[in-house]
Design a protein around this motif. Sequence first.
Motif, PDB file in Angstrom:
ATOM      1  N   VAL A  97       0.841  -1.197   0.000  1.00 56.16           N
ATOM      2  CA  VAL A  97       0.000   0.000   0.000  1.00 56.16           C
ATOM      3  C   VAL A  97       0.872   1.241   0.000  1.00 56.16           C
ATOM      4  CG1 VAL A  97      -1.845   1.244   1.170  1.00 56.16           C
ATOM      5  CG2 VAL A  97      -1.767  -1.257   1.299  1.00 56.16           C
ATOM      6  N   LEU A  98       0.665   2.116  -0.996  1.00 56.37           N
ATOM      7  CA  LEU A  98       1.343   3.402  -1.061  1.00 56.37           C
ATOM      8  C   LEU A  98       0.386   4.460  -0.539  1.00 56.37           C
ATOM      9  CD1 LEU A  98       2.192   1.609  -3.771  1.00 56.37           C
ATOM     10  CD2 LEU A  98       3.615   3.619  -4.169  1.00 56.37           C
ATOM     11  N   THR A  99       0.789   5.143   0.536  1.00 50.70           N
ATOM     12  CA  THR A  99      -0.129   6.035   1.230  1.00 50.70           C
ATOM     13  C   THR A  99       0.623   7.160   1.925  1.00 50.70           C
ATOM     14  OG1 THR A  99      -1.715   6.157   3.084  1.00 50.70           O
ATOM     15  CG2 THR A  99      -0.059   4.419   3.180  1.00 50.70           C
ATOM     16  N   LEU A 100      -0.056   8.275   2.104  1.00 50.88           N
ATOM     17  CA  LEU A 100       0.495   9.357   2.915  1.00 50.88           C
ATOM     18  C   LEU A 100       0.337   9.061   4.403  1.00 50.88           C
ATOM     19  CD1 LEU A 100      -0.781  12.486   0.940  1.00 50.88           C
ATOM     20  CD2 LEU A 100       1.601  11.777   1.222  1.00 50.88           C
ATOM     21  N   THR A 158       4.228   1.721   2.013  1.00 49.96           N
ATOM     22  CA  THR A 158       5.226   2.660   1.513  1.00 49.96           C
ATOM     23  C   THR A 158       4.702   4.063   1.771  1.00 49.96           C
ATOM     24  OG1 THR A 158       6.036   1.175  -0.215  1.00 49.96           O
ATOM     25  CG2 THR A 158       6.430   3.521  -0.521  1.00 49.96           C
ATOM     26  N   SER A 159       5.451   4.849   2.522  1.00 50.07           N
ATOM     27  CA  SER A 159       5.038   6.216   2.818  1.00 50.07           C
ATOM     28  C   SER A 159       5.387   7.121   1.644  1.00 50.07           C
ATOM     29  CB  SER A 159       5.730   6.722   4.084  1.00 50.07           C
ATOM     30  OG  SER A 159       5.451   8.098   4.277  1.00 50.07           O
ATOM     31  N   GLY A 210      12.105  18.657  -1.300  1.00 48.39           N
ATOM     32  CA  GLY A 210      12.520  19.801  -0.508  1.00 48.39           C
ATOM     33  C   GLY A 210      12.472  19.565   0.988  1.00 48.39           C
ATOM     34  N   LYS A 211      12.727  20.634   1.707  1.00 50.04           N
ATOM     35  CA  LYS A 211      12.804  20.570   3.163  1.00 50.04           C
ATOM     36  C   LYS A 211      11.488  20.120   3.781  1.00 50.04           C
ATOM     37  CE  LYS A 211      12.796  24.480   5.365  1.00 50.04           C
ATOM     38  NZ  LYS A 211      13.229  25.803   5.931  1.00 50.04           N
ATOM     39  N   HIS A 212      10.363  20.462   3.131  1.00 46.42           N
ATOM     40  CA  HIS A 212       9.048  20.147   3.697  1.00 46.42           C
ATOM     41  C   HIS A 212       8.422  18.884   3.099  1.00 46.42           C
ATOM     42  CE1 HIS A 212       9.092  23.901   5.878  1.00 46.42           C
ATOM     43  NE2 HIS A 212       9.357  24.559   4.755  1.00 46.42           N
ATOM     44  N   ARG A 213       9.224  18.161   2.301  1.00 43.83           N
ATOM     45  CA  ARG A 213       8.733  16.904   1.711  1.00 43.83           C
ATOM     46  C   ARG A 213       7.413  17.120   0.969  1.00 43.83           C
ATOM     47  NH1 ARG A 213      12.619  12.914   1.576  1.00 43.83           N
ATOM     48  NH2 ARG A 213      13.749  12.800   3.543  1.00 43.83           N
ATOM     49  N   ALA A 214       7.380  18.097   0.097  1.00 44.65           N
ATOM     50  CA  ALA A 214       6.158  18.410  -0.651  1.00 44.65           C
ATOM     51  C   ALA A 214       5.783  17.256  -1.583  1.00 44.65           C
ATOM     52  CB  ALA A 214       6.349  19.682  -1.454  1.00 44.65           C
ATOM     53  N   VAL A 215       4.520  16.859  -1.563  1.00 42.76           N
ATOM     54  CA  VAL A 215       4.056  15.743  -2.393  1.00 42.76           C
ATOM     55  C   VAL A 215       3.016  16.183  -3.417  1.00 42.76           C
ATOM     56  CG1 VAL A 215       4.483  14.031  -0.593  1.00 42.76           C
ATOM     57  CG2 VAL A 215       2.222  15.129  -0.738  1.00 42.76           C
ATOM     58  N   LEU A 246      -1.541  15.238  -6.338  1.00 38.19           N
ATOM     59  CA  LEU A 246      -0.312  14.528  -6.031  1.00 38.19           C
ATOM     60  C   LEU A 246       0.591  14.503  -7.268  1.00 38.19           C
ATOM     61  CD1 LEU A 246      -1.691  11.552  -3.912  1.00 38.19           C
ATOM     62  CD2 LEU A 246      -0.216  13.403  -3.111  1.00 38.19           C
ATOM     63  N   ARG A 247       1.863  14.822  -7.078  1.00 42.26           N
ATOM     64  CA  ARG A 247       2.806  14.984  -8.178  1.00 42.26           C
ATOM     65  C   ARG A 247       3.211  13.645  -8.788  1.00 42.26           C
ATOM     66  NH1 ARG A 247       6.406  19.925  -7.833  1.00 42.26           N
ATOM     67  NH2 ARG A 247       7.822  18.550  -8.970  1.00 42.26           N
ATOM     68  N   ALA A 248       3.406  13.655 -10.118  1.00 37.56           N
ATOM     69  CA  ALA A 248       3.806  12.438 -10.824  1.00 37.56           C
ATOM     70  C   ALA A 248       5.211  12.003 -10.441  1.00 37.56           C
ATOM     71  CB  ALA A 248       3.716  12.664 -12.335  1.00 37.56           C
ATOM     72  N   ASP A 249       6.148  12.961 -10.273  1.00 40.16           N
ATOM     73  CA  ASP A 249       7.524  12.581  -9.962  1.00 40.16           C
ATOM     74  C   ASP A 249       7.632  11.952  -8.574  1.00 40.16           C
ATOM     75  OD1 ASP A 249       6.900  15.020  -8.805  1.00 40.16           O
ATOM     76  OD2 ASP A 249       8.712  16.060  -9.500  1.00 40.16           O
TER      77      ASP A 249
END
Length: 261
Positions: free
Chosen positions: A14-17, A45-46, A53-58, A71-74
């Motif tokens: 499971v891929l999840t925030l 998987t987190s 970046g510093k704030h782990r932007a997703v 949610l970003r593709a990269d």
Amino acid sequence: MEERQLARTWTARVLTLYPDMFPGILGHSLTGRALREGLWQLETTSIREFGLGKHRAVDDTPTGGGAGMVLRADVLDAAIRARPVIGPLIYLSPRGRRFDQPMARALAAGPGVTLLCGRFEGVDERVIEHHGITEVSLGDFVLTGGEIAAQALIDASVRLIPRVLGNAESAVEESFSGNLLEHPQYTRPNDWNGRTVPEVLLSGNHAAIADWRRSSAERLTKERRPDLWRAHVQGTSADPNGSAQLSDAETFAEKGDHKED
């Protein structure tokens, strides 16, 4: 959560925030016992670990304008590639094909499943296209995120793995087997508040009981799910966008097609 790697064991990745949401309800009752006994295993998987970046932007704002975030593709690509994809790669999405019992059986028969749990306004379409992700929906409603849907899909699949249910007949006789809803169930006391158990169930006549259960299942299906009844009569899937497209149900579960070019 602590994860164990068991070879040739049905696995849900499971891929999840929110990895702390798992195993959640899956850690209880039959699925929880089966998890502890190693009949299936769970990996999380987190997505946040692959943030930028510093704030782990997703996420970022929708291209072209609009409310919410996407949610970003990269970021998602990095999260997907971090571990091997197990079975089909599925994104829980309200616009996906409807999840049903044939799909659960197909997944249970394979090596497992990899599930992407969306948040916000969804995920960048390019990562869906690039990885050949299958979109699957629980129904015509919207949840805050995919985690609840992922747990429902896993539960429906895991319970069909051999030895998870104590009585194998339970999975054969329940709702949606043969496109019929399940017949009514009763237990003691035989008389409760003036309502009595149907006499045929107390008769000991197994053929008569089987006939009653079958006719009751047919009556309920006609009344409550005419779509299922039509499919039952025609011997087809009730959902043209669901298991019919997954037939190749076995192929779907075994190949777990996805692109990583």
